[in-house]
Design a protein around this motif. Sequence first.
Motif, mmCIF file in Angstrom:
data_model
loop_
_atom_site.group_PDB
_atom_site.id
_atom_site.type_symbol
_atom_site.label_atom_id
_atom_site.label_comp_id
_atom_site.label_asym_id
_atom_site.label_seq_id
_atom_site.Cartn_x
_atom_site.Cartn_y
_atom_site.Cartn_z
ATOM 1 N N ARG A 134 0.802 -1.218 0.000
ATOM 2 C CA ARG A 134 0.000 0.000 0.000
ATOM 3 C C ARG A 134 0.838 1.273 0.000
ATOM 4 N N ALA A 135 2.146 1.127 0.090
ATOM 5 C CA ALA A 135 3.023 2.280 -0.097
ATOM 6 C C ALA A 135 3.218 2.588 -1.579
ATOM 7 N N GLY A 136 2.783 1.668 -2.455
ATOM 8 C CA GLY A 136 2.885 1.906 -3.889
ATOM 9 C C GLY A 136 4.029 1.190 -4.566
ATOM 10 N N TYR A 137 4.673 0.260 -3.886
ATOM 11 C CA TYR A 137 5.787 -0.468 -4.495
ATOM 12 C C TYR A 137 5.328 -1.819 -5.009
ATOM 13 N N ARG A 138 5.964 -2.263 -6.077
ATOM 14 C CA ARG A 138 5.590 -3.504 -6.738
ATOM 15 C C ARG A 138 6.739 -4.495 -6.705
ATOM 16 N N LEU A 139 6.385 -5.756 -6.719
ATOM 17 C CA LEU A 139 7.355 -6.826 -6.931
ATOM 18 C C LEU A 139 7.181 -7.287 -8.361
ATOM 19 N N GLY A 140 8.232 -7.105 -9.157
ATOM 20 C CA GLY A 140 8.194 -7.512 -10.553
ATOM 21 C C GLY A 140 8.898 -8.837 -10.753
ATOM 22 N N TYR A 141 9.357 -9.051 -11.982
ATOM 23 C CA TYR A 141 9.936 -10.344 -12.334
ATOM 24 C C TYR A 141 11.446 -10.412 -12.120
ATOM 25 N N GLY A 142 12.063 -9.282 -11.806
ATOM 26 C CA GLY A 142 13.472 -9.315 -11.466
ATOM 27 C C GLY A 142 14.409 -8.696 -12.475
ATOM 28 N N ALA A 143 13.913 -8.363 -13.675
ATOM 29 C CA ALA A 143 14.799 -7.786 -14.685
ATOM 30 C C ALA A 143 14.904 -6.272 -14.573
ATOM 31 N N GLY A 144 14.000 -5.637 -13.842
ATOM 32 C CA GLY A 144 14.078 -4.194 -13.633
ATOM 33 C C GLY A 144 13.604 -3.342 -14.796
ATOM 34 N N TYR A 145 12.888 -3.943 -15.751
ATOM 35 C CA TYR A 145 12.480 -3.179 -16.936
ATOM 36 C C TYR A 145 11.614 -1.977 -16.565
ATOM 37 N N TYR A 146 10.596 -2.196 -15.760
ATOM 38 C CA TYR A 146 9.683 -1.087 -15.463
ATOM 39 C C TYR A 146 10.328 -0.039 -14.563
ATOM 40 N N ASP A 147 11.206 -0.441 -13.663
ATOM 41 C CA ASP A 147 11.889 0.554 -12.842
ATOM 42 C C ASP A 147 12.763 1.462 -13.701
#
Length: 199
Positions: A134-147
């Motif tokens: 709820r702080a707005g952080y996501r767990l993605g797939y690990g490649a960092g593309y969206y970050d």
Amino acid sequence: MTDVPATDVPAEKRAARAEARRRRDLAAADAPGAARSVMERVLSGVPVPAGAVVSGYWPIGSELDVLPLLRHFCDAGHVCALPVGEGRGRPLRFRAWRPGTAMVEAEYGIMVPAPEEPWVTPSVLLVPLLAFDRAGYRLGYGAGYYDRTLAALRAAHPVLAVGVAMAAQEMDAVPRDRYDQKLDWIVTDRFALHTGPQA
């Protein structure tokens, strides 16, 4: 979230991904109407500017299907787009997409618009994820593309990043480091949450 030494965050993320994927698979099986609920909440709650270029994604596995929502934005006069990977460690780029666009298979079996479609720069992104907090952080797939992508886009102009998920994908606190980009909104089949400015 309690402070975690930076050297421990990658291991913590790896441990969280398998559980998050399992929970998402179960949630998808139990919530066949989740995509429609998310679409309704985005349209009623998220302030998408008129004329904004809106990017979605081509869903794979148990990812929430945002294509009906993207079609709605196309019908409403928005330019819409899908992401195209250009190699690990590089930000995503985006090609224009609309219903009927010719598609080709890319890395990981993901479908992307054919090369003749023009590149566009989105100002609204619908972002897939494995888990969120709820702080707005996501767990993605690990490649960092969206970050990397959000960091690059935000350095150039204002961007609205909307994480879309099923409510069952929520975690108390997503493990994160200083490179992780915060989402502006989290929209699920049960709620829409504006998360506030990037820390």
